[in-house]
Design a protein around this motif. Sequence first.
Motif, PDB file in Angstrom:
ATOM      1  N   GLU A 189       0.807  -1.223   0.000  1.00  0.00           N
ATOM      2  CA  GLU A 189       0.000   0.000   0.000  1.00  0.00           C
ATOM      3  C   GLU A 189       0.840   1.272   0.000  1.00  0.00           C
ATOM      4  O   GLU A 189       0.418   2.293  -0.534  1.00  0.00           O
ATOM      5  N   THR A 190       2.031   1.224   0.637  1.00  0.00           N
ATOM      6  CA  THR A 190       2.820   2.446   0.793  1.00  0.00           C
ATOM      7  C   THR A 190       4.084   2.474  -0.054  1.00  0.00           C
ATOM      8  O   THR A 190       4.653   3.556  -0.264  1.00  0.00           O
ATOM      9  N   GLY A 191       4.530   1.315  -0.516  1.00  0.00           N
ATOM     10  CA  GLY A 191       5.776   1.249  -1.258  1.00  0.00           C
ATOM     11  C   GLY A 191       7.010   1.275  -0.372  1.00  0.00           C
ATOM     12  O   GLY A 191       8.142   1.322  -0.855  1.00  0.00           O
ATOM     13  N   GLN A 192       6.807   1.242   0.954  1.00  0.00           N
ATOM     14  CA  GLN A 192       7.903   1.269   1.908  1.00  0.00           C
ATOM     15  C   GLN A 192       7.806   0.083   2.858  1.00  0.00           C
ATOM     16  O   GLN A 192       6.699  -0.375   3.185  1.00  0.00           O
ATOM     17  N   ASN A 193       8.948  -0.364   3.345  1.00  0.00           N
ATOM     18  CA  ASN A 193       8.946  -1.331   4.427  1.00  0.00           C
ATOM     19  C   ASN A 193       8.490  -0.646   5.704  1.00  0.00           C
ATOM     20  O   ASN A 193       8.704   0.556   5.905  1.00  0.00           O
ATOM     21  N   PHE A 194       7.886  -1.409   6.598  1.00  0.00           N
ATOM     22  CA  PHE A 194       7.382  -0.872   7.860  1.00  0.00           C
ATOM     23  C   PHE A 194       8.498  -0.162   8.629  1.00  0.00           C
ATOM     24  O   PHE A 194       8.331   0.974   9.079  1.00  0.00           O
ATOM     25  N   VAL A 195       9.642  -0.827   8.769  1.00  0.00           N
ATOM     26  CA  VAL A 195      10.749  -0.264   9.550  1.00  0.00           C
ATOM     27  C   VAL A 195      11.255   1.036   8.919  1.00  0.00           C
ATOM     28  O   VAL A 195      11.526   2.021   9.621  1.00  0.00           O
ATOM     29  N   ASP A 196      11.366   1.068   7.593  1.00  0.00           N
ATOM     30  CA  ASP A 196      11.841   2.275   6.914  1.00  0.00           C
ATOM     31  C   ASP A 196      10.885   3.440   7.136  1.00  0.00           C
ATOM     32  O   ASP A 196      11.312   4.594   7.308  1.00  0.00           O
ATOM     33  N   TYR A 197       9.578   3.146   7.148  1.00  0.00           N
ATOM     34  CA  TYR A 197       8.593   4.206   7.367  1.00  0.00           C
ATOM     35  C   TYR A 197       8.708   4.762   8.780  1.00  0.00           C
ATOM     36  O   TYR A 197       8.634   5.983   8.989  1.00  0.00           O
ATOM     37  N   VAL A 198       8.886   3.865   9.757  1.00  0.00           N
ATOM     38  CA  VAL A 198       9.033   4.316  11.145  1.00  0.00           C
ATOM     39  C   VAL A 198      10.258   5.220  11.288  1.00  0.00           C
ATOM     40  O   VAL A 198      10.192   6.285  11.912  1.00  0.00           O
ATOM     41  N   ILE A 199      11.377   4.822  10.706  1.00  0.00           N
ATOM     42  CA  ILE A 199      12.601   5.636  10.781  1.00  0.00           C
ATOM     43  C   ILE A 199      12.386   6.985  10.114  1.00  0.00           C
ATOM     44  O   ILE A 199      12.811   8.036  10.628  1.00  0.00           O
ATOM     45  N   GLN A 200      11.723   6.998   8.967  1.00  0.00           N
ATOM     46  CA  GLN A 200      11.450   8.254   8.265  1.00  0.00           C
ATOM     47  C   GLN A 200      10.635   9.193   9.148  1.00  0.00           C
ATOM     48  O   GLN A 200      10.928  10.389   9.246  1.00  0.00           O
ATOM     49  N   CYS A 201       9.606   8.645   9.792  1.00  0.00           N
ATOM     50  CA  CYS A 201       8.757   9.467  10.665  1.00  0.00           C
ATOM     51  C   CYS A 201       9.548  10.002  11.856  1.00  0.00           C
ATOM     52  O   CYS A 201       9.360  11.153  12.274  1.00  0.00           O
ATOM     53  N   ARG A 202      10.447   9.185  12.380  1.00  0.00           N
ATOM     54  CA  ARG A 202      11.266   9.630  13.508  1.00  0.00           C
ATOM     55  C   ARG A 202      12.214  10.755  13.092  1.00  0.00           C
ATOM     56  O   ARG A 202      12.436  11.717  13.848  1.00  0.00           O
ATOM     57  N   MET A 203      12.767  10.650  11.910  1.00  0.00           N
ATOM     58  CA  MET A 203      13.655  11.704  11.423  1.00  0.00           C
ATOM     59  C   MET A 203      12.892  13.004  11.190  1.00  0.00           C
ATOM     60  O   MET A 203      13.398  14.097  11.474  1.00  0.00           O
ATOM     61  N   GLU A 204      11.668  12.897  10.688  1.00  0.00           N
ATOM     62  CA  GLU A 204      10.860  14.097  10.461  1.00  0.00           C
ATOM     63  C   GLU A 204      10.526  14.769  11.788  1.00  0.00           C
ATOM     64  O   GLU A 204      10.549  15.998  11.889  1.00  0.00           O
ATOM     65  N   ARG A 205      10.224  13.951  12.814  1.00  0.00           N
ATOM     66  CA  ARG A 205       9.954  14.536  14.129  1.00  0.00           C
ATOM     67  C   ARG A 205      11.216  15.205  14.668  1.00  0.00           C
ATOM     68  O   ARG A 205      11.158  16.316  15.220  1.00  0.00           O
ATOM     69  N   ALA A 206      12.357  14.537  14.519  1.00  0.00           N
ATOM     70  CA  ALA A 206      13.609  15.101  15.017  1.00  0.00           C
ATOM     71  C   ALA A 206      13.915  16.437  14.337  1.00  0.00           C
ATOM     72  O   ALA A 206      14.318  17.408  14.996  1.00  0.00           O
ATOM     73  N   LYS A 207      13.724  16.492  13.025  1.00  0.00           N
ATOM     74  CA  LYS A 207      13.991  17.742  12.302  1.00  0.00           C
ATOM     75  C   LYS A 207      13.070  18.863  12.797  1.00  0.00           C
ATOM     76  O   LYS A 207      13.505  20.010  12.953  1.00  0.00           O
ATOM     77  N   GLN A 208      11.815  18.525  13.024  1.00  0.00           N
ATOM     78  CA  GLN A 208      10.871  19.530  13.508  1.00  0.00           C
ATOM     79  C   GLN A 208      11.289  20.048  14.879  1.00  0.00           C
ATOM     80  O   GLN A 208      11.273  21.269  15.131  1.00  0.00           O
ATOM     81  N   LEU A 209      11.676  19.136  15.765  1.00  0.00           N
ATOM     82  CA  LEU A 209      12.094  19.539  17.107  1.00  0.00           C
ATOM     83  C   LEU A 209      13.377  20.358  17.061  1.00  0.00           C
ATOM     84  O   LEU A 209      13.552  21.303  17.842  1.00  0.00           O
ATOM     85  N   LEU A 210      14.277  20.014  16.171  1.00  0.00           N
ATOM     86  CA  LEU A 210      15.515  20.780  16.026  1.00  0.00           C
ATOM     87  C   LEU A 210      15.242  22.199  15.529  1.00  0.00           C
ATOM     88  O   LEU A 210      15.893  23.165  15.944  1.00  0.00           O
ATOM     89  N   ARG A 211      14.274  22.329  14.631  1.00  0.00           N
ATOM     90  CA  ARG A 211      13.939  23.642  14.071  1.00  0.00           C
ATOM     91  C   ARG A 211      13.151  24.501  15.058  1.00  0.00           C
ATOM     92  O   ARG A 211      13.357  25.711  15.139  1.00  0.00           O
ATOM     93  N   GLU A 212      12.247  23.883  15.778  1.00  0.00           N
ATOM     94  CA  GLU A 212      11.234  24.656  16.506  1.00  0.00           C
ATOM     95  C   GLU A 212      11.405  24.694  18.018  1.00  0.00           C
ATOM     96  O   GLU A 212      10.616  25.338  18.711  1.00  0.00           O
ATOM     97  N   THR A 213      12.404  23.983  18.561  1.00  0.00           N
ATOM     98  CA  THR A 213      12.608  24.001  20.014  1.00  0.00           C
ATOM     99  C   THR A 213      14.077  24.220  20.347  1.00  0.00           C
ATOM    100  O   THR A 213      14.953  24.136  19.482  1.00  0.00           O
TER     101      THR A 213
END
Length: 258
Positions: A189-213
């Motif tokens: 459905e997504t074209g991504q492995n489950f683990v790869d998607y989780v890591i991607q989401c974690r990196m996006e959260r980290a980038k947001q926290l680095l920018r905004e906090t």
Amino acid sequence: MMYKVLLVEDEDLIRQGLKKLIEDVIGGFTVAQEAKNGREALESLKRSLPDLIITDIRMKEMNGLEMIEQMRHSFPDVPVLVISGYGDFEYAKKALRFKVEDYLLKPVDRIELSQYLTGLKERLDGRKPGAPHHPSAPQSGGIEENERKIIRKVKEMIHAHLDQDISLQFIAGNVHMNHQYLSSLFKLETGQNFVDYVIQCRMERAKQLLRETNLKIYEIAKLSGYDNAKYFMTVFKQLIGVTPSDYRENEGSRIFEP
């Protein structure tokens, strides 16, 4: 109340083992009918309608998928659980198109079977007087729409638990699905492995926290699901191309300018 199960399995030892597991370990269900192949199962259904059918796929004379396809013409709403020694995703996909509720691989995981039967028992216990005996068939949109809903729910759960240890088994248990099937469905459905998607989401959260906090790096690592800050920094640099500190300096400094 005891719910009746039709157990369809051509190997005697496996059938006996499943019967013992269902009746003595999990409880709430009794194996009222047994069959060694799909043809015997169809004859059994003419005599008595069970609350659940548990069936193997590979059997002589008539396999499980052929049996399910035929029985759906007369009994569209009987819950069916497929158990098979073949981990082929195509079998699972075809089974689900016959409104099979789940697909477990042999050897059967006691916890996975227990999760499924417990959830089914809750649904059966919750039937209102006068309601149909079995759960309704899926509405318009079919199994494909149901699969998309499941993946949406999975993504929501991932985002809600990014700071925790997110395992495929944990997510699968919450959506009442075999983890191997869910893994294949997620990739489809997504074209991504489950683990790869989780890591991607974690990196996006980290980038947001680095920018905004102004949180420290180890705090951001923790909030992004990494207990080890050094490992977090290594993963971040591998995937983003810069260290967390450099990313913050280049992308987030303007937010904190006076």
